[in-house]
Scaffold this motif. Structure first.
Motif, short mmCIF file in Angstrom:
data_model
loop_
_atom_site.label_atom_id
_atom_site.label_comp_id
_atom_site.label_asym_id
_atom_site.label_seq_id
_atom_site.Cartn_x
_atom_site.Cartn_y
_atom_site.Cartn_z
N GLN A 167 0.82 -1.20 0.00
CA GLN A 167 0.00 0.00 0.00
C GLN A 167 0.86 1.26 0.00
OE1 GLN A 167 -2.61 -0.32 3.33
NE2 GLN A 167 -3.76 -2.08 2.48
N ARG A 168 1.99 1.20 0.74
CA ARG A 168 2.88 2.37 0.77
C ARG A 168 3.42 2.66 -0.63
NH1 ARG A 168 8.34 1.51 3.84
NH2 ARG A 168 8.57 0.22 1.96
N ASP A 169 3.78 1.60 -1.36
CA ASP A 169 4.27 1.80 -2.73
C ASP A 169 3.18 2.40 -3.61
OD1 ASP A 169 6.72 0.79 -2.01
OD2 ASP A 169 6.25 -1.27 -2.65
N HIS A 170 1.96 1.89 -3.44
CA HIS A 170 0.85 2.44 -4.23
C HIS A 170 0.65 3.92 -3.91
CE1 HIS A 170 -0.18 -1.24 -6.12
NE2 HIS A 170 -0.71 -1.85 -5.04
N LEU A 171 0.73 4.27 -2.60
CA LEU A 171 0.57 5.66 -2.20
C LEU A 171 1.66 6.54 -2.81
CD1 LEU A 171 -0.45 5.27 1.55
CD2 LEU A 171 -1.89 6.13 -0.31
N LYS A 172 2.87 6.01 -2.78
CA LYS A 172 3.97 6.79 -3.35
C LYS A 172 3.74 7.04 -4.83
CE LYS A 172 7.76 5.59 -0.23
NZ LYS A 172 9.08 4.93 -0.11
N ARG A 173 3.35 6.02 -5.57
CA ARG A 173 3.13 6.19 -7.00
C ARG A 173 1.97 7.15 -7.26
NH1 ARG A 173 4.36 0.56 -7.10
NH2 ARG A 173 2.12 0.03 -7.00
N LYS A 177 2.17 10.79 -9.13
CA LYS A 177 1.31 11.15 -10.26
C LYS A 177 0.54 12.42 -9.98
CE LYS A 177 0.62 6.45 -12.02
NZ LYS A 177 -0.38 5.37 -12.28
N ALA A 178 0.05 12.52 -8.72
CA ALA A 178 -0.70 13.73 -8.36
C ALA A 178 0.19 14.95 -8.43
CB ALA A 178 -1.28 13.57 -6.95
N LEU A 179 1.41 14.84 -7.94
CA LEU A 179 2.33 15.98 -7.99
C LEU A 179 2.63 16.36 -9.44
CD1 LEU A 179 4.82 15.06 -5.10
CD2 LEU A 179 3.13 16.90 -5.12
N ASP A 180 2.78 15.35 -10.28
CA ASP A 180 3.05 15.65 -11.69
C ASP A 180 1.87 16.40 -12.31
OD1 ASP A 180 5.47 14.41 -11.47
OD2 ASP A 180 4.76 12.46 -12.24
N ILE A 181 0.65 15.94 -11.96
CA ILE A 181 -0.54 16.60 -12.49
C ILE A 181 -0.64 18.02 -11.98
CG2 ILE A 181 -3.06 16.56 -12.51
CD1 ILE A 181 -2.88 13.51 -12.43
N ARG A 197 2.24 17.18 3.22
CA ARG A 197 1.90 16.92 4.62
C ARG A 197 1.03 15.66 4.73
NH1 ARG A 197 -0.75 21.60 6.19
NH2 ARG A 197 1.31 22.56 6.24
N ARG A 198 0.08 15.52 3.79
CA ARG A 198 -0.75 14.31 3.79
C ARG A 198 0.08 13.06 3.52
NH1 ARG A 198 -6.13 12.89 3.14
NH2 ARG A 198 -6.21 10.62 3.49
N HIS A 199 1.06 13.20 2.67
CA HIS A 199 1.95 12.08 2.37
C HIS A 199 2.71 11.63 3.61
CE1 HIS A 199 4.92 9.54 0.47
NE2 HIS A 199 5.89 10.34 0.93
N ARG A 200 3.22 12.65 4.38
CA ARG A 200 3.94 12.29 5.61
C ARG A 200 3.00 11.64 6.63
NH1 ARG A 200 6.47 17.33 4.61
NH2 ARG A 200 5.02 18.37 6.04
#
Length: 225
Positions: A167-173, A177-181, A197-200
């Motif tokens: 799940q952590r890998d999925h969140l990172k990906r 993608k969200a940051l790229d968008i 902040r949400r990522h942390r």
């Protein structure tokens, strides 16, 4: 049967010889009974009868010893002396044989008693040993079950941690993608900081879940041991 001791020297001598024959026959029967089986069967009534006959023979010998001394002729006295001595010696020999038989019988009875007591103790100790083996088997079975449960808990924990990692890998990906968008559409730095902040926060949630899982597995292992 009882034999009277009164009468002449010849009559008493004849009675003593009949008693000797009966006593020898009784001893032979006792010996046949003794060696007829491994346990050595005995007849208390026959033993008592033989003992009584020997005592009567010895009593007759005392009477004959008194009478032969009164015989006028010296050659006759010497002859009766030897006869009486032979009867007395044979009576002593029969008495000794009876005594040996009684000692053997007493020894066999004592040995049988000791064997019975030893067998009783051996049975009690065998039962105690069997109980020990049964307790050991139960303990080994319990330890095996605990080990199996611990292995299952361990593999369950590993699976949970693997899920968290996945799940952590999925969140990172997804975050990448969200940051790229967001970068593509030109969102402000404030929005980007909120996302980071949400990522942390999600990362700490994942790490906390992993630690809790490890604590649970370790606590279960300590409880089963």
């Amino acid at each position: 049967m009882a034999v009277e001791g009164g009468g002449t020297l010849s009559e008493i001598y004849s009675n003593s010889k009949r008693l000797l024959l009966r006593t020898r026959d009784g001893l032979e029967r006792l010996e046949r009974l003794e060696f007829s089986s491994s346990t050595g069967v005995d007849s208390p009534e026959l033993s008592f009868s033989i003992k009584n006959d020997i005592a009567q023979i010895q009593s007759l010998c005392v009477e004959m010893d008194r009478l032969w001394r009164s015989v006028p002729s010296k050659p006759q006295r010497d002859l009766w002396k030897r006869k009486v001595e032979q009867v007395a010696e044979e009576a002593d020999s029969l008495k000794e044989s009876l005594g040996k038989h009684l000692l053997r019988h007493q020894k066999r009875m004592l040995e049988a008693k000791e064997r019975a007591e030893l067998l009783q103790r051996a049975n009690g100790e065998s039962a105690h040993v069997l109980r020990i083996f049964d307790d050991e088997a139960q303990a080994m079975k319990s330890a095996h079950n605990s080990s199996r449960m611990l292995e299952e808990a361990y593999f369950t924990g590993v699976a949970i941690l693997s899920k968290y990692a996945e799940q952590r890998d999925h969140l990172k990906r997804a975050q990448r993608k969200a940051l790229d968008i967001l970068n593509t559409v030109g969102l402000s730095n404030t929005v980007l900081k909120l996302v980071e902040r949400r990522h942390r926060t999600d990362k700490w949630i994942a790490y906390t879940g992993m630690v809790v899982t490890i604590i649970v597995v370790y606590s279960f292992w300590r409880w089963t041991h």
